[in-house]
Design a protein around this motif. Structure first.
Motif, PDB file in Angstrom:
ATOM      1  N   THR A  25       0.813  -1.218   0.000  1.00 15.72           N
ATOM      2  CA  THR A  25       0.000   0.000   0.000  1.00 15.72           C
ATOM      3  C   THR A  25       0.848   1.269   0.000  1.00 15.72           C
ATOM      4  N   LYS A  26       2.138   1.135   0.298  1.00 15.50           N
ATOM      5  CA  LYS A  26       3.005   2.313   0.322  1.00 15.50           C
ATOM      6  C   LYS A  26       3.293   2.784  -1.099  1.00 15.50           C
ATOM      7  N   ARG A  27       3.554   4.076  -1.232  1.00 12.97           N
ATOM      8  CA  ARG A  27       3.894   4.622  -2.542  1.00 12.97           C
ATOM      9  C   ARG A  27       4.955   5.708  -2.383  1.00 12.97           C
ATOM     10  N   GLY A  48       5.474   6.490   1.766  1.00 15.14           N
ATOM     11  CA  GLY A  48       4.458   6.538   2.819  1.00 15.14           C
ATOM     12  C   GLY A  48       3.197   5.806   2.405  1.00 15.14           C
ATOM     13  N   GLU A  49       2.386   5.456   3.399  1.00 11.89           N
ATOM     14  CA  GLU A  49       1.147   4.737   3.132  1.00 11.89           C
ATOM     15  C   GLU A  49       0.067   5.650   2.572  1.00 11.89           C
ATOM     16  N   SER A  50       0.066   6.915   2.987  1.00 12.63           N
ATOM     17  CA  SER A  50      -0.975   7.844   2.537  1.00 12.63           C
ATOM     18  C   SER A  50      -0.441   9.266   2.646  1.00 12.63           C
ATOM     19  N   ASP A  51      -1.231  10.205   2.127  1.00 17.95           N
ATOM     20  CA  ASP A  51      -0.836  11.613   2.211  1.00 17.95           C
ATOM     21  C   ASP A  51      -0.677  12.047   3.661  1.00 17.95           C
ATOM     22  N   GLY A  86      -1.123  14.828  -5.697  1.00 18.29           N
ATOM     23  CA  GLY A  86      -0.812  13.610  -6.440  1.00 18.29           C
ATOM     24  C   GLY A  86       0.385  12.902  -5.824  1.00 18.29           C
ATOM     25  N   GLN A  87       1.427  12.713  -6.637  1.00 17.80           N
ATOM     26  CA  GLN A  87       2.653  12.050  -6.165  1.00 17.80           C
ATOM     27  C   GLN A  87       3.709  13.046  -5.710  1.00 17.80           C
TER      28      GLN A  87
END
Length: 280
Positions: A25-27, A48-51, A86-87
């Protein structure tokens, strides 16, 4: 194996799977310097997993890595992630500091050291803590230190009060603020060096909406990347064309059957050339 043991084993396996799934789930996020004055410069990456997981994260790097200045490899810059698009992880510059071992090397026997801590407010309302450090050529009396410290405070308060936080960042990193202090205090006593050894953002002020947008930065980065790829392809095609020209072999395959990026480079190097299958 008892039923209790089987249940515990199943729970352990489920927990292990859940732990492994967390990594899926991390990005990756691209860390970008503030819009102004740094134009969303790409300064690194974080995962990180989320913002929400990366908001508030502190990213440190040397000034050498930031702008390529090898004389500032001992200066550490600090950026805090304040927002995500976004990213992209957008940051705020929250201060800098000189590495301790570098400061220690500046302080030698028979030299004077004058340091201070001062809270100043910029023109656009940012509250910043600044810690100047002044090294004199020789040891000086306490009264001289007091005069230099007082003059430095006056210079800093006056300079920062007429400067936005964006401009202050540039002035601290390019040395212009240190030069301004040194010019003002040299009449009191000759100084070997003047540095802003540390700065810290205590409270944000009014943000100014200036500089290119994030979409414009993305387009510019894509354009530069395309240019680099085109130059590499052209260089490769030119090298191939030169090799064919040197060998002076008969060429059977028309240039127009080659990939388009190589066609143009070969035609420029050898007009009307064709290439054999063995050369491709």
């Amino acid at each position: 194996m008892s039923d209790m043991a089987k249940k515990m084993s199943a729970k352990a396996r489920a927990a292990a799977r859940k732990q492994r799934d967390k990594w899926k789930t991390k990005r990756w996020y691209t860390i970008r310097a503030p819009r102004h004055p740094w134009n969303y410069q790409n300064i690194g990456e974080t995962i990180g997993e989320s913002d929400e997981h990366i908001i508030g994260r502190i990213y440190e790097m040397t000034q050498q890595e930031f702008n390529g200045d090898f004389t500032k490899m001992h200066v550490m810059l600090r950026f805090r992630v304040s927002d995500t698009v976004g990213q992209d992880a957008l940051t705020t510059f929250v201060g800098h500091h000189h590495q301790t071992n570098h400061i220690r090397r500046q302080i030698r026997r028979y030299r004077g050291k004058i340091d201070d801590v001062l809270d100043v407010v910029t023109e656009d309302g940012y509250l910043v803590r600044i810690k100047p450090l002044i090294i004199t050529q020789k040891r000086v009396q306490t009264s001289v230190k007091q005069s230099i410290r007082a003059k430095t405070r006056d210079v800093l308060r006056g300079y920062v009060a007429k400067t936005t936080y964006d401009s202050l960042q540039v002035a601290m990193l390019d040395g212009s603020l240190e030069t301004e202090i040194q010019n003002q205090i040299k009449s009191i006593y000759p100084c070997r060096s003047v540095v802003i050894r540390k700065s810290q953002l205590l409270q944000a002020g009014v943000s100014i909406d200036q500089g290119p947008t994030l979409d414009e930065i993305h387009a510019e980065e894509a354009r530069k990347e395309a240019e680099i790829k085109a130059k590499k392809a052209a260089a490769l095609a030119e090298a191939m064309a030169e090799e064919l020209e040197d060998e002076d072999d008969e060429i059977d395959v028309p240039v127009d059957e080659l990939p388009s990026n190589i066609q143009q480079a070969v035609e420029e190097a050898v007009p009307g050339a064709t290439i054999t299958e063995a050369e491709i």
